[in-house]
Design an enzyme around this catalytic site. Structure first.
Site, short mmCIF file in Angstrom:
data_model
loop_
_atom_site.label_atom_id
_atom_site.label_comp_id
_atom_site.label_asym_id
_atom_site.label_seq_id
_atom_site.Cartn_x
_atom_site.Cartn_y
_atom_site.Cartn_z
N ASP A 1 0.86 -1.18 0.00
CA ASP A 1 0.00 0.00 0.00
C ASP A 1 0.90 1.24 0.00
O ASP A 1 2.08 1.16 0.36
CB ASP A 1 -0.90 -0.04 1.23
CG ASP A 1 -1.72 1.22 1.39
OD1 ASP A 1 -2.40 1.61 0.43
OD2 ASP A 1 -1.69 1.81 2.49
N ILE A 2 0.35 2.38 -0.35
CA ILE A 2 1.16 3.60 -0.46
C ILE A 2 0.96 4.53 0.72
O ILE A 2 1.81 4.66 1.60
CB ILE A 2 0.86 4.33 -1.79
CG1 ILE A 2 1.22 3.44 -2.98
CG2 ILE A 2 1.65 5.63 -1.86
CD1 ILE A 2 0.86 4.03 -4.33
N ASP A 3 -0.20 5.20 0.77
CA ASP A 3 -0.43 6.23 1.79
C ASP A 3 -0.56 5.62 3.18
O ASP A 3 -1.40 4.74 3.41
CB ASP A 3 -1.71 7.00 1.46
CG ASP A 3 -1.58 7.78 0.16
OD1 ASP A 3 -1.20 8.95 0.22
OD2 ASP A 3 -1.86 7.19 -0.91
N ASP B 1 -2.18 -0.30 5.89
CA ASP B 1 -2.41 0.40 7.15
C ASP B 1 -3.87 0.71 7.45
O ASP B 1 -4.23 0.96 8.60
CB ASP B 1 -1.66 1.73 7.16
CG ASP B 1 -2.31 2.76 6.24
OD1 ASP B 1 -2.45 2.48 5.02
OD2 ASP B 1 -2.70 3.82 6.75
#
Length: 271
Positions: free
Chosen positions: A38-40, A218
């Site tokens: 995942d990124i953010d 997250d």
């Protein structure tokens, strides 16, 4: 280095998540695993607005080196569109699942494939977009396949936003939409696809097919992917919170980045 990701950590054998550090024993064989990130809030630290998120120096290089070590089996898995992912990491390009599973790119230099998700109805999108007028601090983000209402700059508007979305859903009970609550964001997308469906599709194609996935995420939207990892013999790691059903967790994105860099150090030492 451990020979098998499953031997390092089993979700069934670890009822309570553990904190993972860069010096952890969690060291998968890169020639046997697929890294799904995942990124953010996972790779990158959150910012007041999505446009202010930035990529720390060296991260793109680390990801490209890991992509080569995994023979291409590294992918970003995000609610952001592929275009937005590319904007953030420019000039680097990576395999990716974008738009919560609406878009996919199997190779860094490849075309988008398996985009089965229909776009949102324009009238519905217009009504949802009008919710941003509730407060000057609400940021509207049109992702094409979804619409996000960010309220990090207007936290007082959270309840009003969700109440407005609920009224629209009550007025259109047959509308095929799903509401995704996140960290200071309310996202509305077409139902029928999510990050898990995107990852399932991704894992059916080379170079990901047949590998053990390691997924790091997250937010609530990542929980669907956490849930499918056991079916692939894979591993889930949460960031910032002890998500249910995962074996390990990092405290912050900085630890994720350090761990990823440490994987390369471990590979070098083993050569």
């Amino acid at each position: 280095m451990n020979e098998d990701v499953a031997e390092v950590s089993s979700q069934n054998d670890s009822p309570a998540p553990e904190r993972v550090s860069a010096a952890s024993e969690l060291a998968p064989r890169l020639d046997q695993c697929a890294l799904l990130l995942d990124i953010d809030g996972t790779l990158l630290d959150l910012a007041p607005t999505p446009r202010e998120v930035w990529v720390p120096p060296g991260l793109a290089t680390t990801l490209n080196r890991l992509r080569k070590k995994t023979a291409g089996a590294l992918a970003l898995v995000s609610g952001r569109s592929l275009n937005d992912i590319d904007r953030i990491f420019f000039p680097a390009l990576f395999p990716a699942v974008g738009g919560h599973g609406a878009e996919m790119r199997l190779a860094a230099d490849g075309e988008a494939v398996a985009a089965h998700a229909p776009p949102m109805d324009q009238e519905l999108k217009r009504r949802l977009a009008a919710i941003a007028n509730l407060s000057p601090g609400i940021l509207l983000e049109d992702k094409g396949y979804s619409l996000a209402l960010h309220y990090r700059l207007a936290p007082h508007a959270e309840q009003a936003i969700y109440e407005a979305v609920s009224l629209i859903r009550a007025d259109l009970p047959d509308a095929p939409i799903e509401v995704l609550p996140g960290k200071c964001v309310c996202e509305i997308k077409h139902s029928g696809f999510n990050k898990a469906s995107g990852v399932i599709e991704l894992m059916s194609h080379p170079p990901f097919k047949g590998r053990r996935p390691i997924f790091i995420g997250d937010d609530v939207t990542d929980e669907s992917v956490f849930a499918i990892m056991p079916g692939f013999g894979g591993l889930s790691i949460s960031v910032g919170r002890r998500a249910a059903g995962v074996a390990h967790h990092f405290d912050a994105p900085g630890e994720v980045r350090a761990w990823l860099a440490g994987l390369l150090d471990g590979e070098t030492a083993a050569e």
